[in-house]
Design an enzyme around this catalytic site. Structure first.
Site, short mmCIF file in Angstrom:
data_model
loop_
_atom_site.label_atom_id
_atom_site.label_comp_id
_atom_site.label_asym_id
_atom_site.label_seq_id
_atom_site.Cartn_x
_atom_site.Cartn_y
_atom_site.Cartn_z
N ARG A 49 3.19 -5.44 11.95
CA ARG A 49 2.53 -5.99 13.13
C ARG A 49 3.27 -7.25 13.57
O ARG A 49 3.65 -8.09 12.75
CB ARG A 49 1.06 -6.32 12.84
CG ARG A 49 0.15 -5.10 12.80
CD ARG A 49 0.01 -4.50 14.20
NE ARG A 49 -0.82 -3.32 14.26
CZ ARG A 49 -0.37 -2.08 14.18
NH1 ARG A 49 0.92 -1.86 14.00
NH2 ARG A 49 -1.18 -1.05 14.31
N GLU A 70 3.87 -7.46 22.82
CA GLU A 70 4.80 -6.39 23.15
C GLU A 70 4.63 -6.02 24.62
O GLU A 70 3.52 -6.02 25.13
CB GLU A 70 4.55 -5.16 22.27
CG GLU A 70 4.98 -5.37 20.84
CD GLU A 70 4.85 -4.12 19.98
OE1 GLU A 70 4.39 -3.08 20.49
OE2 GLU A 70 5.20 -4.19 18.80
N GLY A 92 0.84 -1.19 0.00
CA GLY A 92 0.00 0.00 0.00
C GLY A 92 0.87 1.24 0.00
O GLY A 92 1.94 1.28 -0.60
N HIS A 117 9.09 -0.62 18.66
CA HIS A 117 7.88 -0.11 18.00
C HIS A 117 8.05 1.39 17.76
O HIS A 117 7.22 2.21 18.11
CB HIS A 117 6.63 -0.38 18.86
CG HIS A 117 5.37 -0.40 18.06
ND1 HIS A 117 4.35 -1.30 18.30
CD2 HIS A 117 4.94 0.36 17.01
CE1 HIS A 117 3.36 -1.09 17.45
NE2 HIS A 117 3.70 -0.09 16.65
N ALA A 118 9.17 1.70 17.11
CA ALA A 118 9.57 3.10 16.94
C ALA A 118 9.56 3.56 15.49
O ALA A 118 9.92 4.70 15.20
CB ALA A 118 10.98 3.30 17.51
#
Length: 321
Positions: free
Chosen positions: A239, A268, A157, A287-288
């Protein structure tokens, strides 16, 4: 009797300030309250009688949604909404919106930088020098030039196309698999559409850009890893549930795969005893991928604008339920 004052809440804090969110509530005469929820009971309490809920990473269950006022709105900070029970929201008449376009460039930067670091074996060189003092370059194995390298995008996408553009600047050939992708857009971007099986077998590096759904859970697992080119690299900024971490760790440890860069995990945070923490061919980030000063400001501003539309009774920009 005058209508009840609308109530706006933030369920879990991940930002230094909430000026945009507070201002949106105040402009429309709504109350505003911050929470720092860590479990379902806390979320249930926070959402009780709420009209608008800003949500980061906590799980928003049916029990929590049931306590919101009729036609309430959950605004998920970010693209994915897998931590919100969207089906329950539909049943209960609670709207759900996301922020799909706040930081696409930043995520693409992170994914591309991670892939380039792996393809050039930077973490492996670094770990070897720290451990052994000095090494020959061929110690890390076969190292093709970037112009002789193929990267496969699983999901293509907005972010996937941005990654393709960045990597193509280094001469990298780009493959992609995505049944929902615009074929004309792929051709215009010089991206080759192929089957997942072909992509797994041909790509030196694979970057994941999919939502987490029952169909995509562990799309990278024992079977798909077995089809990948030996020594291939994996990047996941999408994800955590897309990857079977146990299978990945085994393949990285025994040399079946060459390396991985992981920004997301399932669950997480990454468990303290995860074998991924001990591997020198793994890049771990918290998760940065979304994070930059500019993207964070855009995220909060766009989320607040969506809440303001709901408070004003206007159509939503990014409603998904």
């Amino acid at each position: 009797m005058s209508p009840a004052r609308k109530r706006v809440v933030v369920t879990d804090l991940r930002f230094e300030g909430l000026a945009h969110e507070r201002a949106a509530a105040e402009r429309h005469g709504a109350s505003f309250q911050e929470f720092d929820c860590h479990d379902e009971a806390g979320v249930v309490d926070a959402l009780r009688d709420a009209d608008i809920a800003f949500v980061n990473l906590v799980q928003v269950t049916e029990a929590a949604l049931a306590g919101m006022r009729a036609d309430g709105l959950v605004v998920r900070y970010g693209i994915g909404t897998d931590n919100v029970d969207v089906d329950a929201a539909r049943r209960l008449g609670i709207r759900v919106a996301n922020v799909p376009d706040y930081g696409s460039d930043t995520v693409a930067d992170h994914a591309s930088a991670s892939m380039l670091a792996l393809l050039r074996r930077l973490p492996m060189f670094d770990a070897a020098i720290r451990h052994d003092g000095w090494i020959n370059p061929d110690t890390v194995g076969h190292l093709p030039s970037l112009s002789a390298t193929t990267v496969g995008l699983v999901g293509v996408g907005r972010i996937g196309l941005l990654v393709a553009r960045r990597l193509q600047a280094f001469g990298i050939r780009i493959l992609a698999t995505d049944p929902f992708a615009d074929a004309d857009a792929l051709r215009a971007a010089n991206v080759e559409a192929v089957s997942l099986e072909t992509l797994l077998g041909d790509a030196h590096g694979i970057s994941l850009h999919l939502p987490a759904t029952p169909a995509t859970r562990h799309i990278i697992g024992p079977a798909s890893i077995g089809r990948m080119r030996r020594g291939a690299m994996l990047v996941n900024t999408a994800r955590g549930a897309l990857v079977d971490e146990t299978a990945l760790a085994e393949a990285l440890g025994d040399g079946r795969l060459g390396g991985a860069a992981l920004d997301v995990f399932d669950p997480e945070p990454l468990a303290p005893n995860s074998p991924l923490r001990t591997l020198s061919n793994v890049i771990l980030t918290p998760h940065a991928a979304f994070y930059s000063v500019q993207s964070l400001e855009a995220l909060q501003r766009l989320a607040s604008e969506e809440a303001a539309r709901a408070l004003a009774g206007e159509p939503l920009r990014s409603r998904i339920a």
